[in-house]
Design an enzyme around this catalytic site. Structure first.
Site, PDB file in Angstrom:
ATOM      1  N   ARG A  40      33.930 -77.442  -4.176  1.00 17.89           N
ATOM      2  CA  ARG A  40      33.241 -78.180  -3.115  1.00 17.89           C
ATOM      3  C   ARG A  40      34.193 -79.199  -2.512  1.00 17.89           C
ATOM      4  O   ARG A  40      34.711 -80.065  -3.215  1.00 17.89           O
ATOM      5  CB  ARG A  40      31.991 -78.877  -3.654  1.00 17.89           C
ATOM      6  CG  ARG A  40      30.977 -77.887  -4.228  1.00 17.89           C
ATOM      7  CD  ARG A  40      29.692 -78.538  -4.660  1.00 17.89           C
ATOM      8  NE  ARG A  40      28.812 -77.547  -5.279  1.00 17.89           N
ATOM      9  CZ  ARG A  40      27.600 -77.813  -5.776  1.00 17.89           C
ATOM     10  NH1 ARG A  40      27.124 -79.040  -5.698  1.00 17.89           N
ATOM     11  NH2 ARG A  40      26.873 -76.854  -6.330  1.00 17.89           N
ATOM     12  N   ARG A  56      32.198 -86.382 -10.051  1.00 22.11           N
ATOM     13  CA  ARG A  56      32.288 -85.582  -8.827  1.00 22.11           C
ATOM     14  C   ARG A  56      33.717 -85.087  -8.656  1.00 22.11           C
ATOM     15  O   ARG A  56      34.626 -85.870  -8.416  1.00 22.11           O
ATOM     16  CB  ARG A  56      31.858 -86.397  -7.598  1.00 22.11           C
ATOM     17  CG  ARG A  56      30.361 -86.601  -7.508  1.00 22.11           C
ATOM     18  CD  ARG A  56      29.957 -87.119  -6.139  1.00 22.11           C
ATOM     19  NE  ARG A  56      28.539 -87.402  -6.078  1.00 22.11           N
ATOM     20  CZ  ARG A  56      27.609 -86.511  -5.765  1.00 22.11           C
ATOM     21  NH1 ARG A  56      27.962 -85.267  -5.499  1.00 22.11           N
ATOM     22  NH2 ARG A  56      26.336 -86.841  -5.723  1.00 22.11           N
ATOM     23  N   GLU A  86      22.418 -86.975 -12.322  1.00 26.24           N
ATOM     24  CA  GLU A  86      22.024 -85.564 -12.203  1.00 26.24           C
ATOM     25  C   GLU A  86      22.951 -84.645 -12.990  1.00 26.24           C
ATOM     26  O   GLU A  86      24.172 -84.765 -12.915  1.00 26.24           O
ATOM     27  CB  GLU A  86      22.032 -85.145 -10.733  1.00 26.24           C
ATOM     28  CG  GLU A  86      21.663 -83.679 -10.525  1.00 26.24           C
ATOM     29  CD  GLU A  86      22.000 -83.167  -9.135  1.00 26.24           C
ATOM     30  OE1 GLU A  86      22.145 -81.945  -8.979  1.00 26.24           O
ATOM     31  OE2 GLU A  86      22.127 -83.994  -8.209  1.00 26.24           O
ATOM     32  N   SER A  88      19.855 -79.105 -11.196  1.00 27.35           N
ATOM     33  CA  SER A  88      18.880 -79.082 -10.113  1.00 27.35           C
ATOM     34  C   SER A  88      18.277 -77.690 -10.073  1.00 27.35           C
ATOM     35  O   SER A  88      19.008 -76.696 -10.003  1.00 27.35           O
ATOM     36  CB  SER A  88      19.563 -79.409  -8.775  1.00 27.35           C
ATOM     37  OG  SER A  88      18.626 -79.560  -7.745  1.00 27.35           O
ATOM     38  N   ARG A 141      29.695 -82.311 -16.495  1.00 31.46           N
ATOM     39  CA  ARG A 141      28.794 -83.452 -16.698  1.00 31.46           C
ATOM     40  C   ARG A 141      28.183 -83.437 -18.091  1.00 31.46           C
ATOM     41  O   ARG A 141      27.879 -84.500 -18.650  1.00 31.46           O
ATOM     42  CB  ARG A 141      27.716 -83.454 -15.615  1.00 31.46           C
ATOM     43  CG  ARG A 141      28.275 -83.765 -14.244  1.00 31.46           C
ATOM     44  CD  ARG A 141      27.209 -84.132 -13.238  1.00 31.46           C
ATOM     45  NE  ARG A 141      27.803 -84.467 -11.944  1.00 31.46           N
ATOM     46  CZ  ARG A 141      27.159 -85.019 -10.942  1.00 31.46           C
ATOM     47  NH1 ARG A 141      25.868 -85.317 -11.067  1.00 31.46           N
ATOM     48  NH2 ARG A 141      27.773 -85.297  -9.803  1.00 31.46           N
TER      49      ARG A 141
END
Length: 439
Positions: free
Chosen positions: A277, A292, A364, A367, A405
């Site tokens: 990303r 991130r 987070e 999801s 994560r």
């Protein structure tokens, strides 16, 4: 993609549901849509009239020829009608193309049960879990963050930056093994306990694949893309391809342009893959460490189901992600996202947020979304009902989990005062039986 028949049938209702999403930017140019629709209807009506007139003239020409009469004028009119029909068809194709473009830019409609809100402040917490009950237990000493804890274990950001720039990492030794162990544990849990089929997918996909799951055209700037040159010295144009931002893209598209048998459903697929990303969030604490990154690993879950089963499938998928966190003994909470915080293709989304002691907050880690028929309509993915009708499937996706994560959360939640890391029992078989991880 939304159902254009729904917009034609009840445009005000669709607009009202779209307005529940993030504002103030409008999603649909209503005036343009109505103008195109009015022209489309007029063209279709006019084309039908022209075709009827041409058919009538053709019959007259046949009758006139039978009587030996001159048909030049009639044939000239038929020729003119043919030109008019061709022009109408070309304009109609252009209108359909523009309508398709409008639809491709529209997000999914939130379910009525989704709380209305503009941003994450409107999200609703559903439940919390920790090994001690609902709240994380204090460590008993000042927590260190995963960057400091991971450095002696081989978590190396300097080498990652040297090789690829900022927001890349390099893992060696214990850190690399822990990362591999987490991914393998997640895959085994999802396949052996929850019935997913393990897959290995391409990491580079074609443009239309990303259009199918909704990343394109809207989010092109968030992607890494490549242009592959022609092969064999030919003059063929370069191929536009993209690095996947999640294996949801490749897994979901396995049913594109297919009509499945009803007995094929449900389909449950999982894969471990890197994710790429280019958009990596804002500054501040998100930049430090693994939170991130431009490249990270994730174990993805995808389900393809009948429409009447998709809501239940979403709740089950959330449970499948929770099972990983519970086995790793990581405190977390489940949050129902509001209308303004949901992803582009989602009709309903739950986030799982894991507790990070060094940040004193939840972040987070998964999801899970029900996209209903939004992606299926873009992919033309359908199934044949017992009544013999072809209906769009519903697609769901969720992280089970983000590996990096999970590594962050494990380091911070299971850190010991001496800097070692306690390994939860479920993960020990993947680390040679080790109960602690040290430099």
């Amino acid at each position: 993609m939304l159902d254009i028949a729904q917009l034609r049938r009840d445009l005000p209702s669709v607009v009202a549901r779209l307005e529940r999403r993030r504002q103030p930017q409008p999603f649909l140019d209503v005036a343009r849509f109505e103008s195109l629709e009015a022209e489309r209807k007029a063209l279709q009506t006019r084309t039908e009239e022209l075709q009827a007139r041409r058919n009538a003239l053709s019959r007259q020409i046949g009758q006139a020829k039978g009587r030996g009469e001159d048909t030049a004028a009639l044939m000239a009119e038929v020729g003119g009608i043919g030109d008019a029909i061709k022009a109408s068809a070309e304009r109609l194709e252009a209108i359909q193309h523009e309508l398709h473009g409008l639809l491709m830019g529209l997000p999914n409609l939130p379910q009525d049960s989704v709380p209305v809100g503009a941003d994450e402040s409107g999200n609703v917490e559903v439940r919390r879990w920790s090994p001690q009950g609902t709240e994380p237990a204090p460590l008993g000493f000042a927590p260190r963050d995963h960057v400091d804890l991971g450095a002696p274990l081989g978590l190396d950001f300097e080498t990652g930056a040297l090789l690829s720039g900022s927001r890349f990492s390099f893992l060696r030794g214990p850190a690399a093994r822990l990362h591999r162990a987490l991914a393998q544990f997640m895959l085994d849990l999802q396949t052996e306990r929850h019935g997913y089929t393990e897959c290995y997918t391409p990491y580079i996909v074609n443009r239309e694949i990303l259009e199918g799951t909704g990343q394109l055209p809207k989010f092109r700037e968030d992607m890494f893309w490549v242009f592959r040159g022609s092969e064999g010295g030919t003059d063929a144009p370069a191929t536009e391809q993209y690095l996947i931002s999640t294996s949801e893209i490749s897994l979901t598209n396995t049913v594109r342009e297919r009509v499945l048998a009803e007995t094929d459903l449900p389909i449950r697929l999982t894969a471990h893959s890197p994710c790429f990303r280019s958009e990596a969030g804002s500054g501040g604490r998100d930049i430090r460490g693994l939170i991130r990154q431009h490249q990270f690993d994730k174990v993805e879950m995808v389900q393809i189901v009948q429409p009447e089963h998709s809501d239940a499938a979403l709740e089950a998928m959330v449970g499948h992600a929770e099972a990983v966190l519970q086995a790793l003994e990581l405190p977390y909470r489940v949050v129902l996202l509001c209308s303004g915080d949901m992803g582009f293709g989602s009709a309903r989304t739950y986030d799982l947020e894991v507790w990070l002691p060094a940040q004193d907050t939840y972040r987070e880690i998964s999801s899970c979304s029900n996209c209903e028929a939004f992606q299926a309509r873009r992919m033309q993915a359908r199934y044949k009902t017992a009544q013999g009708r072809n209906e769009f499937v519903h697609t769901l996706n969720g992280s089970g989990l983000a590996v990096g994560r999970a590594l962050v959360a494990l380091l911070e939640n299971h850190q010991q005062a001496d800097g070692s890391i306690r390994i939860p029992a479920a993960l020990r078989p993947y680390l040679g039986g080790r109960e602690r991880l040290t430099a």
